[in-house]
Design a protein around this motif. Structure first.
Motif, PDB file in Angstrom:
ATOM      1  N   TYR A  76      51.058  20.239  19.636  1.00 30.26           N
ATOM      2  CA  TYR A  76      51.145  21.069  20.838  1.00 30.26           C
ATOM      3  C   TYR A  76      51.115  22.571  20.547  1.00 30.26           C
ATOM      4  N   ARG A 154      60.364  19.283  23.988  1.00 28.46           N
ATOM      5  CA  ARG A 154      59.136  18.896  24.665  1.00 28.46           C
ATOM      6  C   ARG A 154      58.005  18.595  23.688  1.00 28.46           C
ATOM      7  N   PRO A 159      57.510  13.300  23.384  1.00 23.02           N
ATOM      8  CA  PRO A 159      56.423  12.377  23.064  1.00 23.02           C
ATOM      9  C   PRO A 159      56.873  11.132  22.303  1.00 23.02           C
ATOM     10  N   ARG A 162      58.554   8.809  24.687  1.00 21.94           N
ATOM     11  CA  ARG A 162      57.545   8.285  25.621  1.00 21.94           C
ATOM     12  C   ARG A 162      56.792   7.109  24.999  1.00 21.94           C
ATOM     13  N   MET A 167      56.887   7.251  30.382  1.00 19.41           N
ATOM     14  CA  MET A 167      57.116   8.579  30.928  1.00 19.41           C
ATOM     15  C   MET A 167      58.379   8.700  31.775  1.00 19.41           C
ATOM     16  N   THR A 219      58.304  19.409  30.995  1.00 19.48           N
ATOM     17  CA  THR A 219      57.425  18.347  30.488  1.00 19.48           C
ATOM     18  C   THR A 219      56.091  18.361  31.217  1.00 19.48           C
ATOM     19  N   THR A 222      54.038  21.088  29.749  1.00 20.43           N
ATOM     20  CA  THR A 222      53.621  20.763  28.385  1.00 20.43           C
ATOM     21  C   THR A 222      52.542  19.693  28.361  1.00 20.43           C
ATOM     22  N   GLU A 223      52.740  18.637  29.129  1.00 22.44           N
ATOM     23  CA  GLU A 223      51.796  17.520  29.087  1.00 22.44           C
ATOM     24  C   GLU A 223      50.471  17.828  29.772  1.00 22.44           C
ATOM     25  N   LYS A 226      48.884  20.290  27.197  1.00 21.41           N
ATOM     26  CA  LYS A 226      48.940  19.885  25.796  1.00 21.41           C
ATOM     27  C   LYS A 226      49.314  21.060  24.901  1.00 21.41           C
ATOM     28  N   SER A 294      49.231   9.669  31.741  1.00 21.51           N
ATOM     29  CA  SER A 294      49.077  10.779  30.809  1.00 21.51           C
ATOM     30  C   SER A 294      47.754  10.653  30.069  1.00 21.51           C
ATOM     31  N   ARG A 296      47.319  12.220  27.231  1.00 26.23           N
ATOM     32  CA  ARG A 296      47.720  12.725  25.918  1.00 26.23           C
ATOM     33  C   ARG A 296      46.930  12.048  24.809  1.00 26.23           C
TER      34      ARG A 296
END
Length: 302
Positions: A76, A154, A159, A162, A167, A219, A222-223, A226, A294, A296
């Motif tokens: 990140y 975060r 992650p 998660r 989530m 979050t 951040t998500e 990324k 997500s 991600r």
């Protein structure tokens, strides 16, 4: 996913993140002969603890990656501004909006005998706007401390949890863990003082609730990007532009004296008045997080 390895990394991270505060704060309490945040002579120690302590989760992130040979892929640390400007804007404006709403509610509750025009510089908002921008500019010095927490909570713990529990549950779990991480500070009088009912359990519980709600928004930032930087900016602004700071800056002398004389004005009560605004942001963020899958990028093999 190697579930056992993920659990191992979570445990190592939490131990490294928690142990320093749980040792340093009680030691400082003993050195100063009282709860740290209630002792005036401890101001320098408090400043150092705040500046350095917030970086402990980032250190835990780095050490856990090194100890478990995870490497630094998917960490990140990219800015990722392109296509994500709206999240950077939200990171900057949401918390000041909350703070101003909280400030007006505080004045309505604690200073009902004054009109807003009487309280706030005779109705001249230009100095208020200038002061806010000055405070935001000065708050950049807090960015590195805020980054320290964000890259830990975060950028790493979130992650990892998660991967294990999904989530919705991870947002709540990280919030609780984050709140408990603050427990030594809460016991020492940070945020709420020590003169409230059910001390310190009520304070620890409220901190966990507030951290869950804050975690949802941080979050989301951040998500969706990324990147850890929007959340770091948001955390920085939240710590430097709170409602009580705005009141100290903008309420006139008569209002300040009336506020100091009001027996109902306590740190705990003031924080409780913040909860509705933080809750709205947190609930909306939580809904946005769980309603879409997500995107991600999976962790690189270890």
């Amino acid at each position: 996913m190697n579930k056992k390895l993920t659990i191992k990394r979570i445990i190592i991270f939490c131990v490294i993140a928690f142990v320093p505060f749980w040792i340093i704060v009680p030691v400082l309490n003993s050195v100063y002969g009282g709860m740290l945040y209630t002792v005036e002579e401890a101001a320098a120690a408090i400043y150092a603890l705040g500046a350095l302590g917030m970086f402990i989760p980032a250190i835990a992130n780095v050490l856990t990656r090194l100890i478990t040979q995870e490497g630094f892929g998917d960490s990140y640390l990219a800015l990722n501004i392109k296509g994500n400007v709206r999240y950077y804007v939200a990171a900057v404006i949401v918390k000041p909006i909350e703070a101003f709403l909280e400030m007006f509610l505080f004045c309505k509750v604690f200073l009902p005998e004054f009109s807003f025009r009487e309280l706030f510089l005779g109705g001249n908002i230009s100095p208020m706007i200038a002061a806010v921008f000055l405070q935001l500019a000065m708050s950049i010095i807090l960015f590195f401390s805020a980054f320290g927490e964000e890259w830990g909570w975060r950028g790493y713990l979130g992650p990892k949890l998660r991967e294990l529990i999904g989530m919705p549950a991870s947002v709540i779990a990280v919030g609780i863990i984050w709140g408990l991480w603050h427990a030594p500070l809460t016991i020492a009088g940070h945020n709420f003082g020590i003169d409230y009912p059910f001390y310190p359990w009520a304070g620890i519980g409220l901190m966990c609730v507030m951290c869950i709600m804050m975690n949802a928004f941080l979050t989301l930032l951040t998500e969706r990007t990324k990147s850890i930087y929007p959340a770091s900016f948001c955390h920085m602004i939240n710590n430097s532009l709170q409602a009580e700071m705005l009141i100290m800056a903008f309420v006139n002398e008569a209002g300040q004296k009336a506020l100091e004389a009001n027996p109902d004005y306590t740190n705990m009560f003031a924080f409780l008045l913040c909860v509705p605004f933080i809750a709205v942001t947190g609930i909306v963020s939580f809904f946005l997080l769980v309603r879409t899958k997500s995107t991600r990028t999976p962790d690189l093999p270890s």
